[in-house]
Design a protein around this motif. Structure first.
Motif, PDB file in Angstrom:
ATOM      1  N   LEU A  45     -19.165  29.831  -1.593  1.00 15.46           N
ATOM      2  CA  LEU A  45     -18.479  30.972  -1.007  1.00 15.46           C
ATOM      3  C   LEU A  45     -17.111  30.530  -0.528  1.00 15.46           C
ATOM      4  O   LEU A  45     -16.974  29.560   0.193  1.00 15.46           O
ATOM      5  CB  LEU A  45     -19.283  31.507   0.181  1.00 15.46           C
ATOM      6  N   ILE A  46     -16.083  31.255  -0.940  1.00 22.38           N
ATOM      7  CA  ILE A  46     -14.729  30.961  -0.498  1.00 22.38           C
ATOM      8  C   ILE A  46     -14.306  32.057   0.459  1.00 22.38           C
ATOM      9  O   ILE A  46     -14.172  33.211   0.077  1.00 22.38           O
ATOM     10  CB  ILE A  46     -13.754  30.893  -1.683  1.00 22.38           C
ATOM     11  N   LEU A  47     -14.119  31.710   1.703  1.00 17.43           N
ATOM     12  CA  LEU A  47     -13.689  32.676   2.704  1.00 17.43           C
ATOM     13  C   LEU A  47     -12.210  32.468   2.971  1.00 17.43           C
ATOM     14  O   LEU A  47     -11.788  31.414   3.425  1.00 17.43           O
ATOM     15  CB  LEU A  47     -14.487  32.487   3.997  1.00 17.43           C
ATOM     16  N   THR A  48     -11.422  33.475   2.673  1.00 13.59           N
ATOM     17  CA  THR A  48      -9.986  33.362   2.868  1.00 13.59           C
ATOM     18  C   THR A  48      -9.608  33.942   4.208  1.00 13.59           C
ATOM     19  O   THR A  48     -10.410  34.522   4.919  1.00 13.59           O
ATOM     20  CB  THR A  48      -9.240  34.128   1.769  1.00 13.59           C
ATOM     21  N   GLY A  49      -8.336  33.853   4.526  1.00 13.66           N
ATOM     22  CA  GLY A  49      -7.853  34.425   5.766  1.00 13.66           C
ATOM     23  C   GLY A  49      -7.851  35.939   5.738  1.00 13.66           C
ATOM     24  O   GLY A  49      -7.719  36.584   6.762  1.00 13.66           O
ATOM     25  N   VAL A  52     -21.152  30.425   5.314  1.00 16.35           N
ATOM     26  CA  VAL A  52     -20.833  29.050   4.914  1.00 16.35           C
ATOM     27  C   VAL A  52     -21.382  28.830   3.509  1.00 16.35           C
ATOM     28  O   VAL A  52     -22.233  29.579   3.040  1.00 16.35           O
ATOM     29  CB  VAL A  52     -21.434  28.015   5.896  1.00 16.35           C
ATOM     30  N   ASP A  53     -20.896  27.794   2.838  1.00 16.29           N
ATOM     31  CA  ASP A  53     -21.269  27.605   1.434  1.00 16.29           C
ATOM     32  C   ASP A  53     -22.408  26.606   1.247  1.00 16.29           C
ATOM     33  O   ASP A  53     -22.509  25.949   0.215  1.00 16.29           O
ATOM     34  CB  ASP A  53     -20.056  27.197   0.593  1.00 16.29           C
ATOM     35  N   ASP A  54     -23.288  26.503   2.228  1.00 19.29           N
ATOM     36  CA  ASP A  54     -24.442  25.610   2.122  1.00 19.29           C
ATOM     37  C   ASP A  54     -25.305  25.977   0.921  1.00 19.29           C
ATOM     38  O   ASP A  54     -25.446  27.153   0.575  1.00 19.29           O
ATOM     39  CB  ASP A  54     -25.303  25.699   3.387  1.00 19.29           C
ATOM     40  N   LYS A  55     -25.917  24.964   0.324  1.00 16.59           N
ATOM     41  CA  LYS A  55     -26.839  25.186  -0.791  1.00 16.59           C
ATOM     42  C   LYS A  55     -28.207  24.570  -0.531  1.00 16.59           C
ATOM     43  O   LYS A  55     -29.216  25.075  -0.994  1.00 16.59           O
ATOM     44  CB  LYS A  55     -26.268  24.591  -2.082  1.00 16.59           C
ATOM     45  N   THR A  56     -28.245  23.458   0.176  1.00 24.31           N
ATOM     46  CA  THR A  56     -29.475  22.693   0.356  1.00 24.31           C
ATOM     47  C   THR A  56     -29.916  22.713   1.817  1.00 24.31           C
ATOM     48  O   THR A  56     -29.174  23.146   2.710  1.00 24.31           O
ATOM     49  CB  THR A  56     -29.266  21.237  -0.075  1.00 24.31           C
ATOM     50  N   ILE A  57     -31.112  22.202   2.053  1.00 25.26           N
ATOM     51  CA  ILE A  57     -31.592  22.080   3.429  1.00 25.26           C
ATOM     52  C   ILE A  57     -30.705  21.129   4.218  1.00 25.26           C
ATOM     53  O   ILE A  57     -30.379  21.385   5.386  1.00 25.26           O
ATOM     54  CB  ILE A  57     -33.060  21.611   3.439  1.00 25.26           C
ATOM     55  N   ASP A  58     -30.297  20.034   3.589  1.00 27.99           N
ATOM     56  CA  ASP A  58     -29.403  19.095   4.281  1.00 27.99           C
ATOM     57  C   ASP A  58     -28.099  19.770   4.683  1.00 27.99           C
ATOM     58  O   ASP A  58     -27.573  19.525   5.780  1.00 27.99           O
ATOM     59  CB  ASP A  58     -29.113  17.886   3.387  1.00 27.99           C
ATOM     60  N   ASP A  59     -27.567  20.618   3.806  1.00 31.53           N
ATOM     61  CA  ASP A  59     -26.345  21.357   4.142  1.00 31.53           C
ATOM     62  C   ASP A  59     -26.570  22.231   5.375  1.00 31.53           C
ATOM     63  O   ASP A  59     -25.733  22.272   6.288  1.00 31.53           O
ATOM     64  CB  ASP A  59     -25.916  22.244   2.973  1.00 31.53           C
ATOM     65  N   MET A  60     -27.690  22.936   5.389  1.00 31.78           N
ATOM     66  CA  MET A  60     -27.968  23.829   6.517  1.00 31.78           C
ATOM     67  C   MET A  60     -28.186  23.051   7.805  1.00 31.78           C
ATOM     68  O   MET A  60     -27.769  23.486   8.887  1.00 31.78           O
ATOM     69  CB  MET A  60     -29.171  24.717   6.199  1.00 31.78           C
ATOM     70  N   SER A  96     -21.772  24.171  14.092  1.00 32.60           N
ATOM     71  CA  SER A  96     -21.685  25.542  13.575  1.00 32.60           C
ATOM     72  C   SER A  96     -20.305  26.161  13.740  1.00 32.60           C
ATOM     73  O   SER A  96     -20.148  27.380  13.657  1.00 32.60           O
ATOM     74  CB  SER A  96     -22.732  26.425  14.267  1.00 32.60           C
ATOM     75  N   GLU A  97     -19.292  25.343  13.953  1.00 35.81           N
ATOM     76  CA  GLU A  97     -17.949  25.869  14.198  1.00 35.81           C
ATOM     77  C   GLU A  97     -17.423  26.675  13.010  1.00 35.81           C
ATOM     78  O   GLU A  97     -16.850  27.753  13.186  1.00 35.81           O
ATOM     79  CB  GLU A  97     -16.992  24.718  14.518  1.00 35.81           C
ATOM     80  N   SER A  98     -17.622  26.158  11.791  1.00 39.94           N
ATOM     81  CA  SER A  98     -17.133  26.875  10.606  1.00 39.94           C
ATOM     82  C   SER A  98     -17.869  28.198  10.424  1.00 39.94           C
ATOM     83  O   SER A  98     -17.258  29.218  10.087  1.00 39.94           O
ATOM     84  CB  SER A  98     -17.303  26.006   9.356  1.00 39.94           C
ATOM     85  N   MET A  99     -19.178  28.182  10.634  1.00 36.96           N
ATOM     86  CA  MET A  99     -19.949  29.420  10.548  1.00 36.96           C
ATOM     87  C   MET A  99     -19.415  30.452  11.538  1.00 36.96           C
ATOM     88  O   MET A  99     -19.204  31.622  11.192  1.00 36.96           O
ATOM     89  CB  MET A  99     -21.428  29.157  10.824  1.00 36.96           C
ATOM     90  N   HIS A 100     -19.189  30.018  12.752  1.00 36.05           N
ATOM     91  CA  HIS A 100     -18.708  30.918  13.797  1.00 36.05           C
ATOM     92  C   HIS A 100     -17.349  31.500  13.433  1.00 36.05           C
ATOM     93  O   HIS A 100     -17.121  32.719  13.535  1.00 36.05           O
ATOM     94  CB  HIS A 100     -18.630  30.153  15.118  1.00 36.05           C
ATOM     95  N   LYS A 101     -16.455  30.652  12.980  1.00 33.73           N
ATOM     96  CA  LYS A 101     -15.105  31.082  12.617  1.00 33.73           C
ATOM     97  C   LYS A 101     -15.138  32.075  11.463  1.00 33.73           C
ATOM     98  O   LYS A 101     -14.461  33.112  11.492  1.00 33.73           O
ATOM     99  CB  LYS A 101     -14.261  29.864  12.248  1.00 33.73           C
TER     100      LYS A 101
END
Length: 392
Positions: free
Chosen positions: A22-26, A121-129, A136-141
């Motif tokens: 997932l690409i989240l732009t401004g 966020v662009d997580d794919k695996t359990i380790d990513d999550m 969780s700063e990126s998720m929050h933003k």
């Protein structure tokens, strides 16, 4: 028309691929909504379909079943029995906490809540999550750029982070991803293969935009085909949604139309709309359903209940135009134990008033119908009863 590819300007494409980050732009979803209401919209005439599996979302949806909630065991009893014996006390406690905090206390849905948040966020695996849970700063933003963020929702996420971490570590330890790839992914891929032949025949973005009165953030619609998501269709960030491997093409299409219309208006910042919609709280027939329906279906606040029913009515209108509809009277008698009485009443009024023939925005139409008295408090049951009297 059913086969929209017969019209050159309404052709659609479909792209099949593995998981795409997932690409989240401004340029946020909120920005897209506000801009669309400041100028005349230019409707998209191309739906760019993407169909994908997702281990991440399937794993998060599986948490519903692992809590031993009977609402989900009727769909996944055998899968629960297979994994139940491997649940240790700390994991059972964490799962119990998730159900208590998210479903029982906040009247939300575990899978819907986590899939929405992790779609930021662009997580794919359990380790990513697990890394996202740790920081969780990126998720929050990213989540704050969407219409779905609330301070209360974020506080809830913070309160369950450790319990979610425990549950995901359990899935990692039992090699749930290997199980998913061996037993679940082949079923999902077969459904994707079958869907591939039919989905390009349908364009929906233009219809959705024309009925809402504003542009979607993108003409690309991504459907994630899951196994453990029943009975929910789930909207996540962007023009993306989660549907189920067991559902036929018509349902996958209805899901797409439905989920792309959430939210159908900007209630949080629209003072006029909020004031008018809140008049409906005086309708006893409606409020009985809002307050007393089965909470497992979700829509457990007045605002989410009304939004869902607005989207259902809009979706039914579009479904009928594309010849993929379920019969309206039966739909609202059977779906979610008959709770969506406002959807049936609103749909009836929309048909009577020939909604969208003059390009009126849905938000404006809704305000006009409530203010005019057509959908005023005390009228919902009358319209609902007449709707079913005519359909009997």
């Amino acid at each position: 028309m059913r086969f929209l590819d017969a019209l050159p300007r309404l052709s659609s494409t479909i792209i099949f691929c593995c998981l795409v980050p997932l690409i989240l732009t401004g340029h946020s979803e909120i920005d897209a909504y506000k801009e669309s209401n400041q100028e005349e919209i230019r409707i998209h005439y191309l739906t760019d379909w993407q169909i994908e599996p997702s281990f991440k979302y399937d794993a998060l949806c599986f948490l519903n079943t692992l809590t031993a909630d009977s609402f989900y065991l009727k769909h996944y009893q055998s899968e629960f029995e297979e994994f139940e014996k491997r649940l240790k006390k700390p994991v059972k406690k964490a799962l119990s906490n998730l159900k208590r905090k998210i479903k029982d206390e906040k009247r939300s849905i575990i899978s819907v809540f986590f899939c929405l948040y992790f779609s930021a966020v662009d997580d794919k695996t359990i380790d990513d999550m697990l890394m996202t849970i740790q920081n969780s700063e990126s998720m929050h933003k990213n989540l704050k750029k969407t219409p779905y963020y609330t301070d209360g929702g974020w506080r809830l996420y913070e309160s369950v982070r450790n319990d979610l971490k425990t549950a995901l570590i359990f899935l990692k330890e039992i090699q749930f991803e290997s199980y998913w790839k061996k037993y679940i992914l082949p079923k999902v891929n077969e459904t994707i293969r079958q869907t591939r032949r039919e989905l390009p025949k349908y364009d929906i973005t233009g219809e959705v935009e024309a009925h809402l009165g504003f542009k979607l953030p993108s003409q690309k619609i991504t459907a994630y085909i899951l196994y453990f998501s029943r009975p929910h269709g789930i909207k996540i960030t962007g023009t993306r949604y989660l549907t189920n491997v067991a559902w036929p093409l018509e349902v996958v299409l209805r899901n797409a139309i439905h989920e792309m219309m959430h939210p159908p208006y900007d209630l949080a910042s629209d003072i006029e709309l909020k004031k008018v919609i809140y008049l409906l709280k005086k309708d006893e027939f409606l409020m009985d359903k809002v307050l007393n329906h089965n909470p497992s279906y979700g829509y457990n606040s007045f605002e989410t209940f009304i939004e869902e029913d607005c989207v259902q009515a809009l979706e039914q209108i579009i479904n009928e135009k594309l010849n993929i509809e379920a019969e309206a009277h039966r739909r609202w008698k059977e779906a979610d134990e008959g709770m969506h009485v406002f959807a049936a009443a609103l749909y009836s009024v929309m048909k009577k008033e020939k909604f969208n023939q003059k390009g009126e925005k849905f938000r404006d139409f809704l305000i006009r119908m409530i203010r005019s008295g057509e959908l005023a408090p005390g009228r919902i049951k009358i319209i609902y009863d007449n709707f079913y009297a005519q359909g009997s």
